[in-house]
Scaffold this motif. Structure first.
Motif, PDB file in Angstrom:
ATOM      1  N   HIS A 113     -10.597  -6.018  35.415  1.00 17.00           N
ATOM      2  CA  HIS A 113     -11.961  -5.798  34.932  1.00 17.00           C
ATOM      3  C   HIS A 113     -12.965  -5.631  36.064  1.00 17.00           C
ATOM      4  CE1 HIS A 113     -10.449  -6.608  30.958  1.00 17.00           C
ATOM      5  NE2 HIS A 113      -9.963  -7.772  31.368  1.00 17.00           N
ATOM      6  N   THR A 114     -12.647  -6.156  37.244  1.00 18.92           N
ATOM      7  CA  THR A 114     -13.602  -6.047  38.355  1.00 18.92           C
ATOM      8  C   THR A 114     -13.181  -5.045  39.421  1.00 18.92           C
ATOM      9  OG1 THR A 114     -12.559  -7.894  39.510  1.00 18.92           O
ATOM     10  CG2 THR A 114     -14.412  -8.417  38.056  1.00 18.92           C
ATOM     11  N   ARG A 142     -11.538  -1.412  40.258  1.00 20.17           N
ATOM     12  CA  ARG A 142     -11.147  -0.137  39.660  1.00 20.17           C
ATOM     13  C   ARG A 142      -9.748   0.195  40.170  1.00 20.17           C
ATOM     14  NH1 ARG A 142     -15.468   4.299  40.301  1.00 20.17           N
ATOM     15  NH2 ARG A 142     -14.668   4.129  42.411  1.00 20.17           N
ATOM     16  N   TRP A 143      -8.755  -0.042  39.310  1.00 23.24           N
ATOM     17  CA  TRP A 143      -7.371   0.055  39.752  1.00 23.24           C
ATOM     18  C   TRP A 143      -6.968   1.464  40.155  1.00 23.24           C
ATOM     19  CZ3 TRP A 143      -3.931   3.070  37.133  1.00 23.24           C
ATOM     20  CH2 TRP A 143      -4.232   3.391  35.814  1.00 23.24           C
ATOM     21  N   ARG A 144      -7.641   2.487  39.660  1.00 20.19           N
ATOM     22  CA  ARG A 144      -7.291   3.859  40.050  1.00 20.19           C
ATOM     23  C   ARG A 144      -7.594   4.118  41.524  1.00 20.19           C
ATOM     24  NH1 ARG A 144      -5.745   6.738  35.566  1.00 20.19           N
ATOM     25  NH2 ARG A 144      -6.584   6.021  33.591  1.00 20.19           N
ATOM     26  N   THR A 145      -8.527   3.350  42.099  1.00 21.08           N
ATOM     27  CA  THR A 145      -8.810   3.517  43.528  1.00 21.08           C
ATOM     28  C   THR A 145      -7.647   3.010  44.384  1.00 21.08           C
ATOM     29  OG1 THR A 145      -9.954   1.401  43.678  1.00 21.08           O
ATOM     30  CG2 THR A 145     -11.309   3.345  43.204  1.00 21.08           C
ATOM     31  N   ARG A 198      -2.583   2.354  32.226  1.00 21.75           N
ATOM     32  CA  ARG A 198      -2.563   1.030  32.864  1.00 21.75           C
ATOM     33  C   ARG A 198      -1.372   0.886  33.788  1.00 21.75           C
ATOM     34  NH1 ARG A 198      -4.871  -4.084  30.594  1.00 21.75           N
ATOM     35  NH2 ARG A 198      -6.931  -3.294  30.909  1.00 21.75           N
TER      36      ARG A 198
END
Length: 181
Positions: free
Chosen positions: A77-78, A80-83, A100
């Motif tokens: 949630h904190t 940005r996993w795509r980065t 995900r």
């Protein structure tokens, strides 16, 4: 090799962050670690010391237990996993569904951490038994597979190795053995 501090199992009061698996680009382990840490992402890269033969000499080196992969932990949630996918040194976050990344079971990572020292070095198994099949990781017999014959109280283990077609009894330190399999 692994200059990163061992991540805590409990990052906060009652907070258990999920763990994911990152695939690395070839020869980019150090770069990926540095860049992931700069993003505030916890990493866990278990490694083991092994003996390698180079130019007719035996050399101690460190190798990742899972070559080409790191465990990473962050809050979905904190962060940005795509980065993470575009982080220098990272090939991709392992995922099976496009929306995900695949979560690694916490129990798997915590059990691995318990088998490692604070730097992430995989420790030898605590309990070997007579008849166990083991791999020698260090010394002149590195990469030999043998059978535990007898346990000595001084941390030496008598192992039967097949050397030149003959079963030979060799005393090896327990720190230089891993369960084969």
């Amino acid at each position: 090799m692994n200059e990163i501090a061992f991540p805590a199992l409990d990052p906060g009061p009652g907070l258990m962050l999920p763990w994911f698996l990152v695939q690395l680009k070839p020869n980019a382990e150090a770069i990926a670690k540095r860049n992931l840490l700069q993003q505030g992402i916890q990493i866990f890269a278990p490694f083991q010391e092994v003996t390698a033969r180079k130019a007719r000499k035996l050399v101690q080196t460190c190798k990742l237990v899972f070559p080409g992969y790191l465990f990473v932990s962050f809050d979905l949630h904190t962060v940005r996993w795509r980065t993470v996918n575009s982080t220098t040194g990272v090939s991709r976050l392992v995922s099976f569904v496009e929306d995900r990344p695949a979560q690694v079971p916490f129990r798997l990572v915590s059990n691995l951490m318990r088998r490692c020292d604070p730097a992430g070095k995989l420790l030898p198994p605590r309990f070997l038994h007579d008849g166990d099949t083991v791999r020698v990781t260090n010394g002149p017999f590195a990469d030999f597979i043998g059978t535990v014959e007898q346990m000595a109280p001084d941390q030496r283990i008598w192992v039967l190795l097949d050397i030149l077609g003959k079963s030979t009894r060799v005393a090896i330190r327990s720190a230089d053995l891993r369960l084969a399999g």
